[in-house]
Design an enzyme around this catalytic site. Structure first.
Site, PDB file in Angstrom:
ATOM      1  N   ASP A   1      34.073  33.035  36.972  1.00 30.52           N
ATOM      2  CA  ASP A   1      33.877  33.865  38.160  1.00 30.52           C
ATOM      3  C   ASP A   1      32.561  33.493  38.848  1.00 30.52           C
ATOM      4  O   ASP A   1      31.670  32.890  38.240  1.00 30.52           O
ATOM      5  CB  ASP A   1      33.835  35.336  37.697  1.00 30.52           C
ATOM      6  CG  ASP A   1      33.681  36.305  38.841  1.00 30.52           C
ATOM      7  OD1 ASP A   1      34.177  36.029  39.951  1.00 30.52           O
ATOM      8  OD2 ASP A   1      33.048  37.356  38.619  1.00 30.52           O
TER       9      ASP A   1
ATOM     10  N   ASP B   1      30.699  35.739  41.738  1.00 30.67           N
ATOM     11  CA  ASP B   1      29.798  36.869  41.989  1.00 30.67           C
ATOM     12  C   ASP B   1      29.540  37.646  40.713  1.00 30.67           C
ATOM     13  O   ASP B   1      30.473  38.120  40.063  1.00 30.67           O
ATOM     14  CB  ASP B   1      30.402  37.814  43.036  1.00 30.67           C
ATOM     15  CG  ASP B   1      30.615  37.088  44.354  1.00 30.67           C
ATOM     16  OD1 ASP B   1      29.811  36.216  44.680  1.00 30.67           O
ATOM     17  OD2 ASP B   1      31.612  37.407  45.039  1.00 30.67           O
TER      18      ASP B   1
END
Lengths: 171, 171
Positions: free
Chosen positions: A7, A9
């Protein structure tokens, strides 16, 4: 070779620091990490939607500690993909790719995925700070620690607190 | 509910018509479909890289016949994702999403995936006009017919010639 979906953020990009800065600007006081521990981001930052829709928001985060070095090394021995739920913010797409090119130049365009739902992702391991992404993933899962997920029970996912810890587990 | 990953360029977006237009503009004569049958796009259109990197290119294609109607109906009974290898052209990302929003408004941001390699995609069926995407996909595969793939041997993939044919197979 194992495939890892990482991922962006909250795992590579320190959006939390930006939220804290903008929230302090708007409300006159910088919240402490203790204060927001266990609080969903939507509650912790009243204007978060506005921040996320601001032009340039995703071009600006600083990089989460040790992520560059550890991801560089993971990229030698795993199929690494950066998988970001970005289509909710269409204006962010080009900024996010430019941010990756700047801070993670060893990640090629072939390794970048911008999606909405991560249920379409096929990999062996997913590293993410949100249960909504990990819970539907059939492979191994690392929950990257963040204040917003600090008090969630997630026995199926291994909680990791830093990129150093990820290095210890995978390298 | 089965999941279908649908390619964009050459399957929903008629980029071939744009290539033919731009090639005619640059070389003074519009090539016929017979002429480019079996010819890889890179050979058929000498300036294709320039076209693909032109601002706004991906905002302009017309829609491939019957794709709106058939995809609308598929979207009622399948998990539909639009999966486009778009990160090679970072400036295209926002345009591609705007194009989808205009022509396929029933496709939500949750259903859009912009990636580089499609090897990260998990679905039951992939519809694509390129073998490089289908060959690594472990599920069922439809090769969407196009001049550039017309003479390729692809026994593992079912060749489909139109969205009407896809409707017959899936609806």
């Amino acid at each position: 070779m194992r495939t890892i979906a990482v991922d962006m953020d909250g795992v590579l990009a320190d959006v939390l620091a930006l939220f804290l800065d903008l929230d302090a600007r708007d409300f006159g006081r910088r919240k402490t990490l203790e204060e927001i521990e266990g609080v969903p981001e939507l509650q912790a930052f009243a204007r978060i939607h506005e921040y996320l829709h601001t032009d340039g928001f995703f071009r600006n985060p600083s990089v989460i500690a040790d992520s560059q070095d550890v991801l560089y090394r993971l990229n030698q021995s795993y199929n690494v993909y950066i998988v970001s739920a970005a289509t909710e913010y269409p204006k962010s797409l080009t900024d996010k790719q430019a941010w990756l090119n700047e801070h993670f130049p060893f990640i090629t365009w072939q390794q970048i995925v911008f999606c909405g739902s991560k249920q379409i992702i096929r990999a062996d391991l997913m590293i993410d700070d949100h249960l909504k992404n990990l819970d539907f993933f059939p492979g191994e899962t690392y929950l990257f620690h963040a204040p917003h997920n600090a008090q969630l029970e997630a026995p199926r996912h291994r909680r990791v607190r830093s990129w150093r810890e990820i290095a210890t587990l995978l390298l």
